[in-house]
Design an enzyme around this catalytic site. Structure first.
Site, PDB file in Angstrom:
ATOM      1  N   GLU A 181       0.799  -1.220   0.000  1.00  9.54           N
ATOM      2  CA  GLU A 181       0.000   0.000   0.000  1.00  9.54           C
ATOM      3  C   GLU A 181       0.839   1.281   0.000  1.00  9.54           C
ATOM      4  O   GLU A 181       0.876   2.031   0.989  1.00  9.54           O
ATOM      5  CB  GLU A 181      -0.978  -0.007   1.188  1.00  9.54           C
ATOM      6  N   GLU A 237      -5.815  -8.288  -0.035  1.00 12.82           N
ATOM      7  CA  GLU A 237      -6.502  -8.006   1.229  1.00 12.82           C
ATOM      8  C   GLU A 237      -7.941  -7.639   0.918  1.00 12.82           C
ATOM      9  O   GLU A 237      -8.213  -6.873  -0.029  1.00 12.82           O
ATOM     10  CB  GLU A 237      -5.897  -6.805   1.981  1.00 12.82           C
TER      11      GLU A 237
HETATM   12  O1  IFM Z   1      -4.879  -3.367   8.803  1.00 12.66           O
HETATM   13  C1  IFM Z   1      -4.723  -2.786   7.554  1.00 12.66           C
HETATM   14  C2  IFM Z   1      -3.518  -3.377   6.835  1.00 12.66           C
HETATM   15  O2  IFM Z   1      -2.361  -3.228   7.566  1.00 12.66           O
HETATM   16  C3  IFM Z   1      -3.329  -2.705   5.509  1.00 12.66           C
HETATM   17  N1  IFM Z   1      -4.537  -2.698   4.738  1.00 12.66           N
HETATM   18  C4  IFM Z   1      -5.744  -2.267   5.388  1.00 12.66           C
HETATM   19  C5  IFM Z   1      -5.933  -3.017   6.680  1.00 12.66           C
HETATM   20  C6  IFM Z   1      -7.238  -2.557   7.373  1.00 12.66           C
HETATM   21  O3  IFM Z   1      -7.178  -1.189   7.656  1.00 12.66           O
END
Ligand code: IFM
Length: 437
Positions: free
Chosen positions: A168, A351
């Site tokens: 990210e 994710e």
């Molecule tokens: O917990 C985070 C993760 O570290 C990165 N992506 C989003 C998740 C939820 O906020």
């Protein structure tokens, strides 16, 4: 239970769970150096309740039980991150052998259980000593990061199924240097512009370093949102385009087209590193796969705040416990967009998940996963080459500035006792995946 069958995804589709080092490991002795999240969370007001990652889920000691949960859930793969300060405590130079041993055990533990290791090199825990030298604002970070990538390749590369450089980059750069919400907590446009470029330049240098050592199957993980205008007015549409450029296109255009969007280069012109254009060939090195983290959409309108090009507004859809709108259609749309407009390399949803109030019965989360997995099926039917899906997260864990207050886990964690209790959502995946690996 889910409303589809594993076979709907085809025989080669990878199902996994994801975590990140700082959010679960704890174990902050053992030769590990300090990270920017240690100091950021120790600073009053930055994190809900002053929570820190000091103990987190104590995955550092409890990893065998956590890997058993992944195996017993029927998952094919585990997406985890290496902690840079555990491996190289000062960021550059001396290696912490205890840290190397920890990840050796963890990776071997996955392989012994038939779980494929999907690694991320950087999930936000920058060694503090590198922040002292300017962190992501300093162009030298590309070399520091490439040296760290070389170490990973040499010690672990031949055992990894897939390796991502950065998790990210929008969060690394914009959330942390412009919005000030994450470590190092800056609110500075020049810092932001530099971090936005350096994070992608460092990614490209790390890809070169990993490839030079023979590590295979390399990618990066972007958090993308479905950007939408609040109304169809020309001003809101323009605001949406700007939001899309800042959140999505800076990274997609940079990586796959070797240039940055005009809206952004105009806005950031006085602050971008000199002659950044010369780095774009490195930024856009060919990749083997792209990871997409998806949670929600971004809804935009024109801003009245001086200096703020756009304003993000709350929409009318059902919200998760962290206040994000639930919008599965956005996931299909994004996957198809990336496939049509940017790249034909394999895509992974690296994710996806929701924060929900504490409890082991989590029907809203089961529905969230059901709807988003159906969105993945729809994107595949529309031609997007989506090869895998990772639920965020295996465990309730340290949700950064929200501390332990927001729970994303398939498995409940009692932070006092470190007791793990699978939730209904874990059982739903188990029902889908069991005996089909
Ligand atoms: O917990 C985070 C993760 O570290 C990165 N992506 C989003 C998740 C939820 O906020």
């Amino acid at each position: 239970m889910f409303s589809f069958d594993r076979r709907d995804f085809g025989p080669d589709f990878t199902f996994g769970v994801a975590t990140a080092a700082y959010q679960i490991e704890g174990g902050q002795g053992h030769g590990r150096g300090p990270s920017i999240w240690d100091t950021f969370s120790a600073t009053p007001g930055n994190v809900h309740n002053g929570d820190t990652g000091l103990h987190a889920c104590n995955h550092y000691e409890l990893w065998p039980a956590d890997l058993d949960l992944i195996r017993d859930g029927g998952f094919d793969a585990y997406r985890f991150s290496f902690a840079w300060p555990r491996l190289i405590p000062q960021g550059t130079g001396a290696i912490n052998i205890e840290g190397v041993d920890f990840y050796d055990r963890l990776i071997d533990g996955m392989l012994e259980r038939g779980i494929k290791p999907y690694a991320t090199l950087y999930h936000w825990d920058l060694p503090s000593t590198l922040q002292d030298r300017g962190g992501w604002m300093n162009r030298d970070i590309a070399h520091w990061f490439a040296d760290y990538a070389t170490l990973i390749a040499q010690k672990f590369g031949d055992r990894l199924a897939a390796t991502a450089t950065i998790n990210e980059p929008w969060c690394v750069a914009f959330l942390s240097h412009f919005l000030g919400v994450h470590a190092p907590g800056y609110r500075d446009l020049r810092a932001t512009a530099r971090a936005m470029h350096h994070v992608l330049f460092a990614h490209g240098q790390a890809i070169d370093a990993l490839r030079a050592e023979g590590t295979k199957n390399l990618g990066i993980v972007l958090n993308l949102e479905k950007s939408e205008p609040m109304t169809q007015s020309a001003d809101d549409i323009a605001a949406c385009n700007f939001g899309d450029a800042a959140f999505n296109r800076w990274y997609l255009d940079g990586l796959f087209k070797g240039r940055y969007p005009k809206e952004m280069t105009e806005w950031l012109a006085p602050y971008l590193p000199e002659n950044y254009q010369a780095d774009m060939e490195v930024v856009s090195r060919p990749l083997d796969w792209l990871g997409i983290n998806y949670y929600t959409r971004g809804l935009y309108r024109a801003s009245n705040v001086p200096g703020m090009p756009v304003e993000q507004v709350k929409g009318p859809l059902e919200l998760t416990d962290i206040g994000w709108e639930i919008y599965p259609q956005g996931l299909s749309d994004l996957l198809v967009r990336v496939s049509n407009d940017y790249t034909k390399i394999p895509l992974y949803v690296t994710e996806n998940g929701m924060a929900e109030v504490e409890g082991e019965d989590d029907p809203r989360r089961v529905k969230y996963y059901d709807d988003h997995l159906k969105a993945v099926l729809a994107a595949r039917e529309a031609g997007a080459d989506v090869r895998g899906y990772f639920a965020w997260s295996l465990l309730d864990n340290y949700e950064w500035a929200e501390g332990y207050n927001k729970r994303f886990g398939l498995v409940h964690v009692d932070y006092e006792t470190q007791q793990r209790t699978p939730k209904a959502s874990y059982r739903s995946f188990q029902g889908l995946l069991h005996n089909t690996r």
